[in-house]
Write a protein that holds these residues in place. Structure first.
Motif, mmCIF file in Angstrom:
data_model
loop_
_atom_site.group_PDB
_atom_site.id
_atom_site.type_symbol
_atom_site.label_atom_id
_atom_site.label_comp_id
_atom_site.label_asym_id
_atom_site.label_seq_id
_atom_site.Cartn_x
_atom_site.Cartn_y
_atom_site.Cartn_z
ATOM 1 N N LEU A 154 -2.413 1.676 25.543
ATOM 2 C CA LEU A 154 -1.648 0.801 26.654
ATOM 3 C C LEU A 154 -0.388 0.783 26.809
ATOM 4 C CD1 LEU A 154 -4.172 -1.939 25.967
ATOM 5 C CD2 LEU A 154 -4.485 -0.462 27.773
ATOM 6 N N SER A 155 0.502 1.750 26.068
ATOM 7 C CA SER A 155 1.934 1.699 25.642
ATOM 8 C C SER A 155 2.466 0.377 25.522
ATOM 9 C CB SER A 155 2.344 2.073 27.372
ATOM 10 O OG SER A 155 1.967 3.549 27.786
ATOM 11 N N ILE A 156 1.933 -0.409 24.451
ATOM 12 C CA ILE A 156 2.331 -1.643 24.276
ATOM 13 C C ILE A 156 3.183 -1.228 23.005
ATOM 14 C CG2 ILE A 156 1.949 -3.858 23.348
ATOM 15 C CD1 ILE A 156 -0.530 -3.927 25.159
ATOM 16 N N PRO A 157 4.450 -1.611 22.638
ATOM 17 C CA PRO A 157 5.230 -1.218 21.286
ATOM 18 C C PRO A 157 4.515 -2.215 20.319
ATOM 19 C CG PRO A 157 6.644 -2.522 22.883
ATOM 20 C CD PRO A 157 5.476 -2.061 23.836
ATOM 21 N N TYR A 158 4.704 -1.653 18.969
ATOM 22 C CA TYR A 158 4.287 -2.340 17.781
ATOM 23 C C TYR A 158 4.698 -1.883 16.488
ATOM 24 C CZ TYR A 158 1.506 1.913 16.803
ATOM 25 O OH TYR A 158 1.224 3.202 16.316
ATOM 26 N N VAL A 159 4.667 -2.588 15.551
ATOM 27 C CA VAL A 159 4.985 -1.931 14.190
ATOM 28 C C VAL A 159 3.978 -2.362 13.128
ATOM 29 C CG1 VAL A 159 6.410 -2.481 12.105
ATOM 30 C CG2 VAL A 159 7.510 -2.278 14.526
ATOM 31 N N ILE A 160 3.522 -1.251 12.471
ATOM 32 C CA ILE A 160 2.501 -1.765 11.571
ATOM 33 C C ILE A 160 2.977 -1.483 10.051
ATOM 34 C CG2 ILE A 160 1.737 0.688 11.661
ATOM 35 C CD1 ILE A 160 -0.962 -0.134 11.035
ATOM 36 N N VAL A 161 2.636 -2.602 9.358
ATOM 37 C CA VAL A 161 3.234 -2.507 7.858
ATOM 38 C C VAL A 161 1.931 -2.350 6.843
ATOM 39 C CG1 VAL A 161 5.325 -3.946 8.433
ATOM 40 C CG2 VAL A 161 3.272 -5.042 7.721
ATOM 41 N N GLU A 162 2.251 -1.889 5.737
ATOM 42 C CA GLU A 162 1.137 -1.729 4.824
ATOM 43 C C GLU A 162 1.768 -1.890 3.391
ATOM 44 O OE1 GLU A 162 -1.725 -1.181 2.272
ATOM 45 O OE2 GLU A 162 -2.404 -1.373 4.631
ATOM 46 N N ARG A 163 1.291 -2.850 2.474
ATOM 47 C CA ARG A 163 1.686 -3.094 1.337
ATOM 48 C C ARG A 163 1.497 -1.748 0.505
ATOM 49 N NH1 ARG A 163 -2.304 -7.846 -0.726
ATOM 50 N NH2 ARG A 163 -4.428 -6.634 -0.485
ATOM 51 N N GLU A 164 0.472 -1.007 0.377
ATOM 52 C CA GLU A 164 0.502 0.126 -0.315
ATOM 53 C C GLU A 164 1.243 1.312 -0.002
ATOM 54 O OE1 GLU A 164 -1.655 -0.263 -2.869
ATOM 55 O OE2 GLU A 164 -2.465 -2.317 -2.557
ATOM 56 N N ASP A 165 0.787 2.211 -0.736
ATOM 57 C CA ASP A 165 1.705 3.589 -0.462
ATOM 58 C C ASP A 165 0.942 4.651 0.562
ATOM 59 O OD1 ASP A 165 -0.096 4.335 -2.114
ATOM 60 O OD2 ASP A 165 1.420 5.471 -3.491
ATOM 61 N N CYS A 166 -0.169 4.119 1.032
ATOM 62 C CA CYS A 166 -0.845 5.052 1.761
ATOM 63 C C CYS A 166 -1.773 4.302 2.767
ATOM 64 C CB CYS A 166 -1.825 6.100 0.957
ATOM 65 S SG CYS A 166 -2.873 5.143 -0.048
ATOM 66 N N SER A 167 -2.324 4.816 3.705
ATOM 67 C CA SER A 167 -3.396 4.206 4.575
ATOM 68 C C SER A 167 -4.588 4.488 3.844
ATOM 69 C CB SER A 167 -3.316 5.094 5.938
ATOM 70 O OG SER A 167 -3.637 6.463 5.723
ATOM 71 N N ALA A 168 -5.457 3.122 4.673
ATOM 72 C CA ALA A 168 -6.850 3.234 4.061
ATOM 73 C C ALA A 168 -6.820 3.489 2.463
ATOM 74 C CB ALA A 168 -7.696 4.298 4.634
ATOM 75 N N SER A 169 -6.040 2.459 2.046
ATOM 76 C CA SER A 169 -6.047 2.691 0.560
ATOM 77 C C SER A 169 -7.513 2.360 -0.514
ATOM 78 C CB SER A 169 -4.990 1.728 -0.100
ATOM 79 O OG SER A 169 -5.385 0.445 0.189
ATOM 80 N N LEU A 170 -8.116 1.415 0.157
ATOM 81 C CA LEU A 170 -9.340 1.060 -0.253
ATOM 82 C C LEU A 170 -10.383 2.473 -0.497
ATOM 83 C CD1 LEU A 170 -11.352 -1.159 -1.136
ATOM 84 C CD2 LEU A 170 -12.107 -1.311 1.070
ATOM 85 N N TRP A 171 -10.388 3.110 0.647
ATOM 86 C CA TRP A 171 -11.185 4.333 0.547
ATOM 87 C C TRP A 171 -10.470 5.449 -0.386
ATOM 88 C CZ3 TRP A 171 -15.846 5.726 2.804
ATOM 89 C CH2 TRP A 171 -16.270 4.516 3.670
#
Length: 320
Positions: free
Chosen positions: A25-42
């Protein structure tokens, strides 16, 4: 101070899906994550043999399907690969090792003031955002029950989030506490590695096959849930027989309605029921206390164990 339209907290599947939809939708965002990778649980907190319990058509992230040759039930490694491809496809660039410390909504300015900690650079980052999306997930804080005498148990105790394989427990006696999907699957994994395995089943549960759940989810689009539930319960009784004599009772509410009303999922059998019926895995009821390495149950039974695995779920930290 960074001004953003949307700040997403968490780079798990939910956060990544939100980012992809905003990109479309061309909506700007910022995504933050406390771990050092995405999907850390997996990546870091899931046992080796884990597969998605639902068919792949119910587990796709928005705007990107699994490869056509992917199996119906996606294994852990393939799901992580899919997540990586998803991030690349939508050019999602999470700020890793960034932990949100506080968020306050200004009702006059209609913006969120968010303070985050960049752990890599050891500095504070201030954001203002029109929208705040908390996608930190339900499975974020280990839920460990209080059991009299547990503090003096001499053996190993671990939460299911740190369980990897039954190989390290081979030849030992292990008690699994919790009979949800993780508990039942861990019990199966332990037993197949030569572990003397027992599992605590305290509450009534629905035990289904993957195929029954897939059928139920498809029928739910066309039939009332109570009718779908009747068909699923009939199918489960045909598949497994009467499990009450093995210590497993069924809730009064059907599996689909139970999920809808309470969020509690049916247990999808991976072979555990067969091992229980053959006496390879022992079913126990509620624990009364632990004395040394002896676990005593309210039924009066007691067993000696070398280790305890707590498959007792998680507490959400989203509101914190």
């Amino acid at each position: 101070m960074e001004n953003v339209v949307v700040l997403i907290v968490g780079a798990g599947p939910a956060g990544l899906a939100t980012a992809a939809c905003l990109t479309q939708l061309s909506i700007p965002y910022v995504i933050v994550e406390r771990e050092d990778c995405s999907a850390s649980l997996w990546r870091n907190r899931a046992y080796v043999r884990l597969k998605l319990h639902l068919a792949k058509e119910f587990c796709e992230l928005p705007h990107m399907s699994y490869p056509a040759d992917a199996p119906t039930y996606i294994p852990k490694a393939m799901f992580v690969e899919y997540v990586d491809d998803y991030i690349e496809c939508f050019n999602i660039q999470p700020k890793y090792l960034t932990s949100v410390e506080s968020s306050i909504y200004d009702s006059e300015k209609k913006v969120w003031s968010i303070v985050a900690h960049d752990m890599a650079e050891c500095k504070r980052i201030n954001f203002t955002a029109k929208f705040l999306v908390v996608a930190s997930g339900e499975n974020s804080a280990e839920n460990m029950p209080v059991i009299p005498g547990l503090q003096n148990f001499p053996g190993e105790t671990i939460h299911s989030s740190r369980y990897k394989s039954g190989k390290s427990f081979s030849g030992k006696s292990v008690l699994v506490i919790g009979s949800g999907n993780s508990g039942m699957e861990i019990a199966y994994d332990l037993a197949t590695h030569g572990v003397n395995t027992s599992i605590v089943v305290r509450s009534p549960i629905h035990v289904m096959t993957k195929e029954l759940i897939r059928l139920g989810m498809m029928l739910a689009h066309h039939l009332p849930l109570n009718l779908v539930d009747k068909l699923l319960v009939m199918g489960a009784k045909f598949m497994f027989g009467d499990l009450s004599r093995h210590g497993i009772t069924m809730p009064n509410m059907g599996p689909m309605m139970l999920k809808s009303k309470t969020g509690r999922s049916a247990v999808i059998d991976v072979g555990t029921v067969g091992l229980i019926k053959n006496g390879i895995i022992q079913v126990e009821g509620s624990i009364s206390k632990i004395m040394g390495n002896i676990v005593k149950f309210q039924s009066g039974d007691e067993i000696s164990v070398d280790a305890i695995v707590f498959a007792t779920g998680y507490k959400s930290t989203a509101n914190m």
